[in-house]
Write a protein that holds these residues in place. Structure first.
Motif, mmCIF file in Angstrom:
data_model
loop_
_atom_site.group_PDB
_atom_site.id
_atom_site.type_symbol
_atom_site.label_atom_id
_atom_site.label_comp_id
_atom_site.label_asym_id
_atom_site.label_seq_id
_atom_site.Cartn_x
_atom_site.Cartn_y
_atom_site.Cartn_z
ATOM 1 N N ILE A 199 -7.562 -2.467 2.628
ATOM 2 C CA ILE A 199 -6.369 -3.311 2.533
ATOM 3 C C ILE A 199 -6.725 -4.760 2.830
ATOM 4 O O ILE A 199 -6.256 -5.690 2.150
ATOM 5 C CB ILE A 199 -5.280 -2.796 3.495
ATOM 6 N N ALA A 238 0.838 -1.195 0.000
ATOM 7 C CA ALA A 238 0.000 0.000 0.000
ATOM 8 C C ALA A 238 0.871 1.243 0.000
ATOM 9 O O ALA A 238 1.919 1.291 0.654
ATOM 10 C CB ALA A 238 -0.922 0.016 1.218
ATOM 11 N N THR A 246 -9.509 2.650 5.734
ATOM 12 C CA THR A 246 -8.277 2.302 5.013
ATOM 13 C C THR A 246 -7.876 0.856 5.283
ATOM 14 O O THR A 246 -7.526 0.109 4.360
ATOM 15 C CB THR A 246 -7.144 3.254 5.428
ATOM 16 N N VAL A 248 -2.408 -1.272 -3.169
ATOM 17 C CA VAL A 248 -3.494 -0.462 -2.624
ATOM 18 C C VAL A 248 -3.023 0.990 -2.593
ATOM 19 O O VAL A 248 -2.013 1.314 -1.963
ATOM 20 C CB VAL A 248 -3.899 -0.920 -1.210
#
Length: 280
Positions: free
Chosen positions: A272, A105, A268, A128
């Motif tokens: 993920i 990410a 968030t 991500v």
């Protein structure tokens, strides 16, 4: 998967957001663990989180806490912030040191770093992007940021020269006190943004002119988070990036500033987790 198949979700705000937050994170419970066991197979990936400019790895703390509650091994390396020719190989070295699958990410400039670093590393299974740049080969961030109006980040920076080991002079960019909160973190408390501004990590101005040499999102599936009130990377540019990358799922958070992983860590972390389950 073509861009027309990208899934886009817009989260509620206000009173409805409180209910959404309860569903979106933290998300560790017996029920969710049981569902995860039924829906996912294979080894649980390591989550690698890459910060961008004006920040450090601690910006992921709220996300890390939630992912660790779910049993994920997490790594948040210190991005050198010296430009893509330095930062991407550095991150690639970190990725090669990890055994097993990785979900990678990146936030902001960190999105450009992961796009370059992950190319050719087979254990990276998902990308991500969190309010992030997603450049293609040959592109420069300084050009991309002007594709859509709305960014005030460059107007809020001040240049500071520094000596390089080879004797040349580099330029670091800092966010000025009066502009930090408005441009970077408008949805966080003032006392928090004062601390963030005082402890910010500058990044090299060359990051805006460095040319992207690899774009891992062409071959690695991606997910994206749009910060709906982002004043650093315009939300329209984030949507463009994720659409172009054919992101499998895009979550949009109305009212979120550029540091959505701080103000909305549960959302968030859930994105993920979604990516991690999809590639298991």
């Amino acid at each position: 998967m073509g861009p027309d198949l990208t899934r886009r979700r817009v989260l509620a705000t206000g009173a409805a957001a409180a209910g959404a937050a309860a569903l979106m994170g933290p998300f560790s419970s017996t029920a969710s663990a049981t569902a995860a066991g039924r829906s996912a197979s294979g080894p649980r990936p390591t989550i690698v989180l890459v910060h961008g400019g004006f920040a450090d790895a601690s910006c992921w703390n709220g996300v890390i806490e939630r992912l660790q509650q779910e049993g994920y091994t997490t790594v948040a390396p210190a991005n050198p912030l010296r430009g893509l020719p330095t930062d991407a190989p550095y991150l690639a070295g970190v990725l090669r040191s990890i055994q097993g699958p990785v979900v990678l990410a990146g936030h902001s400039y960190g999105g450009a770093v992961i796009s370059n670093a992950a190319a050719g590393i087979p254990n990276v299974k998902a990308l991500v992007y969190v309010a992030a740049f997603v450049p293609d080969i040959g592109e420069q961030l300084g050009v991309l940021i002007d594709k859509y109006p709305g960014s005030i980040i460059q107007a809020a920076t001040t240049p500071v020269p520094y000596p390089k080991p080879d004797g040349t002079t580099g330029t670091d960019l800092y966010l000025v006190p009066d502009g930090f909160r408005a441009a970077f973190a408008a949805d966080l408390p003032v006392h928090t943004t004062r601390l963030m501004q005082a402890t910010q990590r500058p990044f090299d101005a060359s990051s805006f002119t460095d040319v992207t040499t690899a774009a891992a999102w062409h071959t690695i599936p991606s997910w994206g988070l749009v910060a709906g009130s982002d004043k650093a990377i315009p939300p329209a540019l984030e949507r463009y990036f994720y659409r172009r990358a054919a992101a499998r799922d895009v979550v949009e958070v109305p009212g979120a500033s550029h540091v959505a992983m701080i103000s909305h860590p549960g959302t968030t972390a859930r994105l993920i987790d979604t990516a991690a389950k999809a590639v298991r």
